[in-house]
Enzyme design. Structure first.
Site, PDB file in Angstrom:
ATOM      1  N   HIS A   9       0.855  -1.192   0.000  1.00  0.00           N
ATOM      2  CA  HIS A   9       0.000   0.000   0.000  1.00  0.00           C
ATOM      3  C   HIS A   9       0.891   1.242   0.000  1.00  0.00           C
ATOM      4  CE1 HIS A   9      -2.843   2.831   2.397  1.00  0.00           C
ATOM      5  NE2 HIS A   9      -3.141   2.921   1.117  1.00  0.00           N
ATOM      6  N   HIS A  52      -1.735   1.360   8.114  1.00  0.00           N
ATOM      7  CA  HIS A  52      -3.140   1.511   7.722  1.00  0.00           C
ATOM      8  C   HIS A  52      -3.899   0.195   7.794  1.00  0.00           C
ATOM      9  CE1 HIS A  52      -0.660   4.507   5.465  1.00  0.00           C
ATOM     10  NE2 HIS A  52      -1.487   5.319   6.089  1.00  0.00           N
TER      11      HIS A  52
END
Lengths: 166, 846
Positions: free
Chosen positions: A89, A108
């Site tokens: 990511h 995250h």
């Protein structure tokens, strides 16, 4: 995340060092993926991840022994797997939840399944976690990293290209 | 394994002279900014900062502008040349600060290519003749225009029905809503209209609007400033990802304290707290706990549908302690609404009675209700907390829409959490927004057109645009049924061929005998499109300039950077083609007055369409056209208003855009960060008002299913899965994660799984009086026993097939979240499931 003492190239350090330290380690224009020793299979314990770097020193990686064998698992019991440690990511180093055998990104909370080829379980990444192919030599019990499936975060190729682009 | 990219992967680098465009995510309401690079195939930039478009040294890992394989594609424009495109999250956008969701981050896989998963984009008009046959635009439009003209002049406007999207983002935007709205509301003037996901054209939180509180009233910055964030019926980690990650989470982690001090000097600051009201333990709950600490996150697992009982009990605790905002109520609330509200929340009953009842009925422990009231309203060091109230489909699609929304918005009114930094009461949202249409000619609550059609009544022609009715309507198997049954005679009429005249005559005959003429306008051959008699292929985001707003009303222009496939056209152009042809036909027949209604479609560009809508809005606010800005403008409460805007101005504001509505002050355009800062609310009195709400009973249709079937089938969105999955399943990396074949999965509690003899990956049948569907089991402990969660809107395992036709008669909003059914195992996991992870989806710690 418990990472063994092998993790001299632990994730944060590897990123911080990016730029100078390891440039020489990258075999420019190499036609074949580098081979790199990861350790002896017998030293891998279930739930105790081992950090290393592959294909170069700026690419932190993580190997784990799972409770069950998997199709691409290495070692005598086909239960040792290795992945890029960089979350695909935003490049944060993933940690390992040994109870559920899940890689978790602390930034995250994207999660990946080491028993399913690094498949993202839930989260924000746009590919699965790149898996590092391990070769196993039964005579020496040595595991060797021999290639990467999937593109490591931050790179345009897993090998440095002829124009010097990583 | 097949899910990996082929080795070796090498993504070309955009050279320094690559073309650059701005766009936004196509999907959710948050509207993250993305940057597009386009450069000729075969060309690649170099490592030095001067040799690449990012201006960075690419001998080092590219940590800020990485192009993942899912962000890159190759497109072929109509000039026959091929280009690389890279669509990467924009780190200069204040919405996402360079973050991507799994949805937006895989947009590279969604672009049209003539081979591969997106190759089946609709690229040519289709007309039925023993199946769909390619036709010219001229012929396809001619048939639709003639049938429209015939019905309009003979039967009147309500013989023509429409179901169309009312939103922004992909498949929408202001150019879409204005052009389609002008066509159906101003030119055709039908009342037989519904929007993409509900049997009405009216809004989803009408109770909030009736209270004078339009539902898009906050700024994302408010989530950084709030002391408490309440999330009701939503899963923002999954569904509003970067609003959550980039604005809520930093607050929970305590890293926004400076911003809090700046807005509330002198007030004690602390990391934010979060209350989540949801029957499921979602990854929002577990990740919020990881961010804030478990003691700063309260998860209330309310019994499905018992929301009003819970909200009223929280209100009762607040008034018990005198934590209501007296000054706000005195100055901003209609006084006569107070006593009925106090009555309904049980102010005159004992607190203990109210709490016991709530614990029993809503299933939430008293201690949690007390804590929720405290976090929402108990003053900290003499200051009332800033509380931000959010809600989405778990609330909107609950037992009875009007009362559930009212009871929640009442809490914001009671505590005065409106119009100040860190406060507000707003939808989290689904799609992006972008609504500008002439007034709907009908009355509230609208017409349940699909039910009329299922009963053999309603319009004779049905045009659906940018939506897939079969997968997104209550009891939607009935839609497939009427499309098949009532569409059959029209197919026969068209099978016979002949001139357009002859075909239209036979179509009209078939319509007079109960047939239904179906026009589909979309980008993919969906289950609904497959049943249409004429298909118009639409262009979509990336292929045409368009404008949308996000959940904080941030208006941006998303630029065109590639051509639409084949002969596909933007929706506004299709509407203009049809309108101009209908106008000519009406004129030729001597219907001058009717013909005049179809004038005003001489748009040449999307900017013209936007300006047309903006002028119509501005007329009500100033009476002057947009370009010659007035010195000042009248205020508006329409949070989507586009007065005084045009494409060039919006583009000049870049990817951070400007927040609508715009007010003109001293000849300058000013945006609106949050609504109600002037203390005015959208009621004639200028005040807001409580709407007292009592807990509604289970609707009869649902009660009948509950009496017969064991499981409550909750359903909704999830993470990578965008709406009907029309693009999701065409993205290989996501499709692989869910077994490769489009279909829904059901999160089923471990105890239920045990009693049913089910393992993850098994094929399940869900059955009730409305339909039987099959889906994939995902055994989990995030759902309660007896209340599994089904991914909604999929092509296989369509949740809405088993949803009852039950709607709230006050708003026409369905009770989508509550239906009952039996579950049985019909087959063991297919081999494709061997590649699928069934690990827990809420584990976020190591």
């Amino acid at each position: 995340m418990p990472i063994s003492r092998r993790s001299l190239l632990g994730a944060g350090g590897a990123i911080a060092a990016a730029g100078i330290a390891a440039r020489a380690a990258a075999p420019a224009g190499a036609a074949e993926a580098p081979r790199k020793a990861v350790g002896k299979a017998g030293e891998f314990l279930v739930g105790k991840p081992v950090a290393f770097a592959y294909p170069d020193a700026r690419a932190p990686a993580i190997a784990v022994r799972l409770r069950e064998p998997v199709p691409y698992g290495a070692g005598p019991h086909h239960d040792i797997v290795a992945y890029s440690q960089l979350c695909v990511h935003k490049g944060c180093p993933v940690g390992y939840n040994a109870k559920d055998e899940i890689f978790v990104c602390p930034c995250h909370w994207s999660t990946y399944d080491p028993a399913k080829d690094g498949q993202m379980i839930i989260g924000h990444a746009t590919t699965d976690l790149p898996r590092i192919e391990l070769a196993y030599d039964a005579k020496t019990d040595e595991l060797t990293a021999v290639g990467v499936h999937g593109l490591i975060y931050g790179r345009s190729s897993n090998e440095p290209r002829k124009d010097g682009v990583l | 394994m097949a899910s990996k990219q082929p080795d070796p992967i090498s993504i070309p680098v955009p050279p320094a002279d690559a073309q650059q465009f701005q766009t936004g995510c196509k999907y959710c309401i948050v509207g993250c900014g993305y940057k597009v690079y386009k450069w000729p195939l075969g060309k690649s930039g170099g490592a030095s900062p001067k040799q690449n478009a990012f201006g960075i040294d690419l001998r080092n890992p590219n940590l800020t502008h990485w192009i993942s394989p899912s962000m890159h594609s190759i497109v072929e424009d109509r000039d026959g040349r091929s280009y690389n495109v890279a669509i990467i999250p924009d780190d200069t956008c204040v919405v996402n600060s360079g973050l991507n969701s799994v949805r937006g981050g895989t947009m590279g896989l969604s672009v049209y290519r003539s081979h591969g998963p997106t190759a089946d984009r609709l690229n040519h008009p289709l007309v039925w003749a023993h199946g769909h046959q390619e036709a010219s635009w001229e012929d396809a439009v001619e048939i639709v225009a003639r049938v429209t003209k015939e019905l309009l002049t003979r039967d009147g406007p309500d013989a023509i029905g429409v179901k169309f999207a009312d939103h922004g983002g992909q498949g929408g935007g202001y150019e879409f809503t204005w052009s389609t709205g002008k066509f159906f509301y101003h030119s055709v003037r039908t009342t037989m209209a519904t929007v993409h996901n509900r049997p009405t054209v009216f809004g989803e939180p009408m109770a909030s609007r009736d209270m004078g509180i339009p539902e898009l009233n906050i700024a994302y910055e408010d989530a950084e400033i709030a002391d408490t964030i309440v999330i009701f019926g939503a899963d923002p980690y999954s569904d509003q990802t970067n609003y959550y990650l980039n604005h809520m989470v930093p607050n929970l982690q305590g890293s926004t304290e400076n911003k809090k001090k700046q807005h509330y000097p002198g007030k004690a600051v602390a990391p934010g707290r979060m209350i989540v009201v949801d029957p499921r333990r979602t990854v929002t709950v577990t990740s919020a706990r990881a961010a804030a600490g478990a003691d700063r996150v309260l998860h209330m697992q309310v019994n499905p549908g018992m929301d009003v009982t819970l909200m009223n009990a929280i209100a009762r605790v607040i008034v018990e302690h005198g934590w209501e905002n007296e000054a706000f109520i005195r100055d901003h609330v209609e006084a006569e609404s107070v006593a009925p509200y106090e009555e309904v929340i049980g102010k005159h009953r004992s607190l203990e009675d109210v709490l016991s009842e709530a614990e029993r009925d809503a299933g939430v422990p008293k201690a949690e209700i007390l804590k929720a009231a405290e976090w929402i309203a108990k003053p900290i060091g003499g200051h009332a907390p800033a509380t931000l109230f959010h809600y989405e489909k778990g609330a909107i699609w609950s037992i009875k829409n009007y009362q559930v929304i009212a009871s929640y918005v009442d809490l914001a009114v009671l505590t005065g959490n409106l119009g100040k930094p860190g406060t507000g009461c707003a939808r989290l949202g689904g799609h992006q927004e972008g609504y500008a249409r002439p007034p709907y000619p009908g009355k509230r609550p609208g017409v349940y057109v699909e039910q009329l059609l299922a009963e053999g009544k309603g319009p004779k022609m049905w045009w659906f645009i940018g939506c897939n009715p079969i997968q997104t309507a209550p009891n939607s198997s009935s839609i497939a049924k009427f499309m098949d049954e009532r569409g059959a005679s029209v197919k026969q009429a068209m099978d016979a061929g002949g001139s357009i005249d002859e075909r239209v005559k036979r179509i009209i005959d078939a319509l007079d005998r109960g047939g239904l003429f179906i026009v589909g306008q979309d980008i993919y051959p969906t289950e609904s499109v497959k049943r249409a008699h004429v298909v118009f292929p639409a262009a979509t985001q990336f292929e045409v300039d368009m404008t949308s707003i996000n959940g904080e009303r941030r208006m941006r222009l998303y630029q065109k950077f590639m051509d639409p496939p084949g002969a596909a056209k933007p929706d506004w152009e299709i509407m203009a083609l049809a309108a101009r042809r209908i106008q000519a036909l009406l004129e030729a027949d001597g219907h001058k007055e009717l013909a005049d209604r179809f004038a005003g479609y001489d748009w040449k560009t999307p900017a013209d369409v936007f300006l047309d809508g903006a002028r119509a809005s501005a007329a009500g606010r100033q009476g002057e056209p947009v370009e010659g800005l007035p010195q000042s403008s009248k205020p508006t409460f329409d949070p989507e208003d586009i007065s005084f805007l045009d494409h060039a101005f919006i583009l000049s504001k870049g990817i951070n855009g400007i927040q609508v509505p715009i007010n003109v002050v001293n000849g300058e355009r000013r945006g609106t960060v949050r609504l109600f800062e002037d203390g005015k609310f959208a009621r004639p009195s200028g005040r807001t008002a409580f709407i007292p709400a009592k807990q509604p009973p289970l609707p009869p249709d649902v009660a009948r299913q509950r009496a017969k079937y064991k499981y409550l089938i909750n359903n909704g969105r999830f993470d990578a899965m965008w709406q009907t999955g029309y693009e999701t399943w065409r993205k290989p990396v996501i499709a692989q994660r869910w077994g490769g074949t489009p279909g829904a999965f059901l999160e089923l509690n471990v105890h239920d799984a045990k009693s049913l003899g089910v393992s993850s990956g098994d094929v399940l049948r869900i059955h009730n009086d409305y339909a039987s569907i099959t889906c994939t089991a995902y055994v989990s402990d995030t759902v309660k026993p007896g209340a599994p969660f089904l991914l909604f809107a999929q092509v296989r395992g369509t949740a809405d097939f088993v949803v009852t036709p039950s709607i709230d008669p006050e708003t026409n909003i369905p009770y989508y979240k509550g239906t009952y059914a039996s579950i049985e195992r019909v087959a063991p996991a297919p081999s494709s499931m061997k590649r699928v992870s069934f690990k827990p989806m809420d584990v976020v710690t190591t």
